[in-house]
Structures are given as C-alpha cells and as structure tokens.
Enzyme design. Structure first.
Site, PDB file in Angstrom:
ATOM      1  N   THR A 305       0.827  -1.209   0.000  1.00 41.79           N
ATOM      2  CA  THR A 305       0.000   0.000   0.000  1.00 41.79           C
ATOM      3  C   THR A 305       0.864   1.263   0.000  1.00 41.79           C
ATOM      4  OG1 THR A 305      -1.844  -1.032   1.142  1.00 41.79           O
ATOM      5  CG2 THR A 305      -1.689   1.339   1.317  1.00 41.79           C
ATOM      6  N   HIS A 422      -8.973  -6.812   2.101  1.00 48.10           N
ATOM      7  CA  HIS A 422      -7.550  -7.060   2.376  1.00 48.10           C
ATOM      8  C   HIS A 422      -7.385  -8.520   2.750  1.00 48.10           C
ATOM      9  CE1 HIS A 422      -3.613  -6.862   4.280  1.00 48.10           C
ATOM     10  NE2 HIS A 422      -3.449  -5.656   3.743  1.00 48.10           N
TER      11      HIS A 422
HETATM   12  C1  GP9 Z   1      -2.906  -0.805   6.528  1.00 40.24           C
HETATM   13  C2  GP9 Z   1      -3.270  -0.950   5.093  1.00 40.24           C
HETATM   14  C3  GP9 Z   1      -2.767  -2.244   4.505  1.00 40.24           C
HETATM   15  O1  GP9 Z   1      -3.086   0.442   7.079  1.00 40.24           O
HETATM   16  O2  GP9 Z   1      -3.032   0.159   4.354  1.00 40.24           O
HETATM   17  O3  GP9 Z   1      -1.538  -2.184   3.897  1.00 40.24           O
HETATM   18  P1  GP9 Z   1      -1.049  -3.367   2.927  1.00 40.24           P
HETATM   19  O4  GP9 Z   1      -0.937  -4.607   3.771  1.00 40.24           O
HETATM   20  O5  GP9 Z   1      -2.069  -3.551   1.861  1.00 40.24           O
HETATM   21  O6  GP9 Z   1       0.220  -2.907   2.391  1.00 40.24           O
HETATM   22 MN    MN Z   2      -2.875  -2.477   0.221  1.00 37.01          MN
END
Ligand code: GP9
Ligand code: MN
Length: 697
Positions: A305, A422
């Site tokens: 992310t 997620h």
């Molecule tokens: C956590 C979210 C997830 O705040 O942004 O991050 P990722 O695991 O997708 O890198």
């Molecule tokens: Mn992400």
C-alpha cells in the site's frame, strides 16, 4: 520470617540476586506500560506470549554488561543502564500519548523539521504519575545507599556473566524466531513501529530505529546536488507533451482519490456462478464520463500500500526492499500532490483511513507530503463489531468520513483508503452478499465477497456525494493499489481465469489494477494505453491544469507518443509489444513465449530494459539521496512539516476556524446544517437493533 522467604530476600545481597531483581522489575514496568500506555494490537495467545517475553532478552543483555565490571562499580553501572532504559520507556510513553506512535531516531535527529513540536506540547501531555516508571530505579538506589541491600563486592565470575549474556541472546533468538513465524518479513518490510515493539520490544526497536536512520543518513550524506544532473537529463528526454483536449479540464474541482484495497482489474465485469461481483464499479467503469484504463498495472514491491501511495502522490517508485514511506517518509524532502495542489491552487488536503496512524509511517510521511489533515482510527467511533482485519469496515468508514469531509474548505484533495478487501479476505456472515469462489484455496475464495462489500460501500458513498452536491463538482479517481491474490496461488489463479495453468506472462498480466477517472462532462471511454501507478500524478496534474516542472518519473497517460513500457519493481516489464519476466520474453498480443529473438527484437527489448532499469535506479537515487532537497521548482515552497499536527483536538479546532473564515465547505454550503443524515448505508452494524446488541470495545 519463614526460612525460604529469608533465604530469597537474602539472595538480593548477592550480585546475581540483585541483577535478577533489577531485570524482573524492569520487565514488570515495561509490561505494565505495554498494557496501559500503548495500543499494540496484540491478538491471540502467541502474540500475547511474545509480548510477555520480549522485554527480557535485551534487558538481560544490556543490564548484563554491568556484570563484566568489578566491585561496587558494577552495581552503579547496573543502575545507570537501568535508568537509561527507563528513560527510553518514559520518553516513548509521552510521545505515544501525543502521536500514537513510537519515537524514532529520525524524529529525534531531525528535531525542528519533523519533531512534531515535541518540546512545546510536552508540558501539556505529561502526567505526574508518568514519573512512576522511575520508581524501581530510585527504590533500588535508595536500598543500596541505605545498605538495606548490601553490595556484594566479590567479582562476578566472568563465565557467569558470559552465561547470562548467552541466555539473553538465546531468548532474543527465540523471540525473533517466533515473531518471524507469526509475521514474516517483520524487519525487512518495515511496516510499522508498533509491530517492532509488539514483537521485539522497546529496546530492540531503539536499535532498529538507530540502524535505519544511520543507513538513511549515510546515503543522504553521500549525495550531492550534482547527482540531480542525470535525473534531470533523463526526465527531459522522456518528457511528453500534454494532451490539450484534457489539459485543465478538471481545474478547480475537488479531487477524490479512492484507494481500492487489493482490487485487481480482473474483478471488473467478473462473474461468479453467473453473478456479477462488483456491479456498481462495473457501471462506474463503463460510464461515459469515466476514463478507464484497461492496461494499467500496479508497480509495488514489499511496501505494498505504501509503495502505491508513494507512486500515486509523488510519481516516485517505492524501494526494492522495505517501504520508502517508512524509511524515508519522515526526513526526506518531497513535492507531493497535497503540497503541489495547495501551493498551486489553494487546495485543502486530507487523508482518511480506518487503521492506526503509525502504519506505514503515515503519521510522519503525510506531513512531509503536506497533508493538512489525516483522519485515522482515533477519529472514528470504535466498536469491536465495526472492525475487521486491519481496521474499520468500509461501509462504516465511508459513512463516518462524511462528518469530517463536509467541514473541509473546497476545493479539496481527499484520499480515502479502504481496508476491508484485504488479505485474508474474511467477512462476517451478515455482510456477505455473494458466494465465495470454489478454488479450494481458502485465502483466495473469500476475495470476491470482500470485493463485493467494497463495491457496495463505494456505491453508498457516491449516493451521498450526489445528494450533498459534491458529485458534480468533483473528480473521482479510483485505483487498485496492488494484487489481492499473490503469485503463490497459481492453481487458484488459473481456476479464476478459467485456464488450465498460468504462465509467467499470465501472472504479469494479473498485475493489472483498475484506474478510473470520473468527472461530470469528462470525455470518458476505455483507454488502452499501457501505464502504471507511477503515471497517475502527472495525469492528474495535467487534468487539473497545474504546470508540472516537478521531478516525476511517470508521464501523463493521456499524452500522445508516451513511452508505454511499464516497469515492475524487480526490473521485469510489460508493454504493448513485449512482456519480459526474468530472462523470458513474451509477445504481449498472443502471450506466447518468443524463443528465438530476431536482431531487431533483441534491440527493442534491450532498449526497453534499459529504460526500466534507468528509471528505477534514478528514482531510488532521488529517494535514497534525498535529492529533492536540492531541487525546488519555481513557485514551490519547501514543505514545513512542523506546521502540521494530526491530533484530533488540533484538527477539529482548525476546521472550525477555517469554516468561519472561508465558508466554502459543504457544511457552509448547506447553511451549517450537517449532511451526515443524507448518508444512507445498509451496514448491519449501524442498524439500531444490532447497535444495542453488539459488544462495545
Ligand atoms: C494498513 C493498510 C494495509 O493500514 O493500508 O496495507 P497493505 O498490507 O495492503 O500494504
Ligand atoms: Mn494495500
């Protein structure tokens, strides 16, 4: 006094006994602080065990140093080391109270710039009881001074001292091993300071933070403004003209960046058992006022992310290992979207996210990027039923965002980072509205359910935007940050795509994520140009009519004659003609491997590879050398990080003041009547019946 108590008490008069007492007291207060002062998000028995264990190893190793010294000196050294460790604990308790994060060596070093005005606010956040963390140190010293505990002057045998050090090291190995097992890549991926403390303890975190900062400053110190020359020469060579049909078309509009977590392009128009997975996003994708890109790739590496955010808002690549946002976000100079839009066109900027502020170091990096506001989990109502996985469920997140959104002066640049879709894609029954897929891979099959949930959440948000009058004066930019299903799930991917097996070519194409830009009156359609996350910012700045003389590695996706070779972070690439994975080249049209390359093909591929390697390494040089500190375009003022605070009380006060001054917020436009009631959601957690039954945190 019973004999065994007497014996035990008597032991403190030996060096080993006193040492043990010191270690145990230090452990106890650290553990109490873990539980009462920090929100470490400990889940499950293994993490709980690690938390109990983690203060021991470093306490034994560090306090154990004193045992190598002679006579009374070892006692006083022991107390000095204890006091130092305690001061680190004390400082973090205070810092955490203010910033919901641990103090990093970077923050201490760059005090002034990124110190978050620590000194100023210290007096406000300190409680008298905070000094209790020193109670054991003071008590032990007093007991020694008044001879209640007698100093054992005999030298402590070297081999005993060494044994204790070894025990410390062995415990550390156990701690590290269990932690890596529970959360792999803990140290290399640099997720969150909270994670390091939760798993390895505060002392290890201190060492880790110093190491990171030193590494960072070493590359920074080596860099000089002359390093910019090759960067600027490269950018000049690759510059494209803007597309006059689109240039400035979105000028003055609000901008929404909707970060669709783990959302892949294949989901668009995808069906499971004849049922469409994301009906609303499909409609949005095909809307005549939406510019949709069907050859748009994610380019993230370990920083996931955070890499996506780095590219989207800076047009700089993430790093090959770890997260650039975590490692360089606090101290580097940036020229990011929020700051550019603020300075060029007076935009207010805000990021919204239902996770803690420290994840991916957002709380610091956003300041460097010039975000006026950052609304994170502390701004949202918390209830156990509201959360899943990393944080707030999307429907609740979007809805509860509105009470802040409506207060932002317009035009604004607002980034909303969703979370429910997620890995591992779990969703409570009441929120499931489509069947799982049936690949038999349990981490894959829930993906369509959370994607559907995100689809519905976004649909509800757009309905609100329309009612509040925001839809027509905003540009909505939607993008998927990275893959949801990793390459480790080849068999499941093949099934999802209706193929027998998948090749490396298929997996490269599987990295496509959606990019949709929507605005009333925008000439939409599906654009087939090849591009990636690195290209978004130049595209947006052109649409917004912002003169772009910034150091950015992407180019406007709408420009003619742009280079369409899309770099993956590991040096592989895709393009309209060739896709290269490792040493293998595929024909991008047919997906077939090209076994025998002609001389012309070889030349073309070499050129593409050259382009990819050059842009990646130059971007790394910009980040690792902090080169933007040497380059400030005309009309741009370096971001002053100390201006920003994301503390709820400060934010709310500032919004109130702006409201009175500017009168451009949605709230003002609605004659100060909140638009929150315009928001309709079917989130079961918010319906009155479930509200009373759901348990409170
Ligand atoms: C956590 C979210 C997830 O705040 O942004 O991050 P990722 O695991 O997708 O890198
Ligand atoms: Mn992400």
């Amino acid at each position: 006094m019973p004999k065994f108590i007497k014996n035990t008490v008597g032991k403190v008069n030996t060096t080993l006994g006193f040492f043990t007492l010191t270690v145990v007291l230090f452990w106890l207060k650290t553990y109490i602080a873990y539980k009462t002062e920090f929100t470490l998000g400990v889940k499950g028995a293994v993490q709980q065990f690690i938390l109990i264990l983690n203060p021991f190893p470093t306490a034994i190793i560090l306090l154990g140093i004193a045992l190598y010294f002679r006579g009374r000196l070892k006692y006083w050294l022991l107390m000095i080391i204890d006091a130092l460790q305690t001061t680190w604990l004390f400082a973090n308790i205070l810092y955490y109270r203010e910033f919901s994060d641990f103090m990093s060596a970077g923050v201490i070093k760059s005090s002034g710039a990124a110190s978050n005005n620590l000194g100023k606010s210290l007096s406000q956040i300190i409680h008298g009881t905070d000094f209790l963390v020193y109670a054991d140190v003071i008590l032990l010293i007093l007991l020694l001074v008044f001879h209640v505990i007698r100093i054992d002057p005999r030298p402590f045998k070297l081999r005993y001292a060494a044994t204790l050090t070894m025990i410390g090291v062995a415990l550390f190995a156990v701690d590290l091993g269990m932690s890596e097992h529970d959360r792999s890549d803990l140290l290399t991926r640099t997720f969150d300071n909270n994670y390091i403390v939760k798993y390895l303890g505060l002392n290890t975190y201190a060492g880790y933070s110093v190491y990171q900062t030193e590494k960072e400053s070493a590359t920074r110190a080596k860099a000089s403004s002359s390093d910019l020359k090759s960067v600027l020469a490269y950018l000049k060579k690759n510059k494209t003209d803007t597309n006059i049909q689109y240039y400035g078309k979105a000028k003055g509009k609000n901008v929404f960046i909707i970060h669709l977590e783990s959302f892949q392009q294949f989901l668009i128009d995808y069906k499971v058992d004849g049922k469409t997975v994301t009906p609303y996003l499909n409609k949005f994708y095909h809307n005549k006022s939406t510019l949709s890109f069907d050859n748009f790739y994610n380019q993230v590496a370990q920083g996931k992310t955070s890499d996506a955010e780095m590219m989207l808002e800076n047009s700089l690549f993430g790093l090959p290992t770890g997260s650039a946002m975590t490692q360089y976000g606090t101290s580097n100079t940036f020229q990011a979207a929020p700051a550019i839009l603020d300075q060029a066109q007076g935009y207010t900027s805000a990021a919204f996210h239902g996770d803690v502020a420290s994840f991916w170091n957002r709380d610091n990096a956003y300041k460097s990027w010039g975000y006026n506001y950052f609304f994170y989990s502390a701004y949202y109502k918390e209830k156990s039923s509201y959360n899943i996985g990393y944080g707030l469920k999307d429907k609740i997140f979007f809805k509860d965002t509105v009470k802040y959104l409506e207060q932002l002066p317009q035009p604004f640049y607002a980034k909303l980072i969703t979370l429910t879709n997620h890995y591992p894609y779990t969703l409570d029954k009441q929120n499931q509205s489509i069947k799982k897929t049936t690949t038999g891979d349990s981490t894959v099959d829930g993906y369509v359910q959370t994607a559907r949930y995100l689809d519905q959440a976004f649909a509800e948000f757009v309905t609100y935007l329309k009612k509040a009058g925001l839809y027509k004066n905003s540009m909505l930019v939607l993008y998927g940050d990275h893959y949801g299903i990793s390459n480790n799930h080849r068999a499941a991917i093949a099934q999802l795509l209706g193929k027998k097996t998948v090749t490396s070519y298929d997996l490269a194409q599987f990295q496509k994520v959606p990019l949709m830009i929507h605005m009333n009156g925008l000439k939409g359609g599906i654009n087939h140009t090849y591009g990636g996350e690195i290209d978004v910012l130049p595209t947006l700045l052109d649409l917004l009519g912002v003169k772009n003389d910034y150091i950015q590695f992407g180019n406007d996706l709408l420009a003619k004659g742009r280079n369409q070779t899309v770099a993956f972070r590991n040096g592989n690439f895709v393009s309209p003609t060739y896709t290269k994975v490792g040493g293998t080249v595929y024909d991008s049209k047919t997906g077939q491997e090209i076994k025998h390359l002609t001389a012309a093909q070889q030349k073309a591929i070499k050129q593409m590879q050259n382009h990819v390697t050059t842009e990646l390494s130059l971007s790394d040089r910009v980040i690792e050398g902090d080169l933007l500190r040497f380059y400030t375009p005309k009309n741009f003022k370096k971001v002053d990080k100390s201006k920003y605070s994301y503390k709820p009380t400060t934010t709310l006060k500032s919004l109130e003041t702006l409201e009175k001054e500017k009168k451009t917020s949605v709230l003002s436009k609605h004659k100060d009547k909140s638009t929150v009631d315009l928001y309709k959601t079917d989130a079961p957690e918010l319906s009155s019946s479930s509200d009373s039954s759901s348990s409170s945190k």
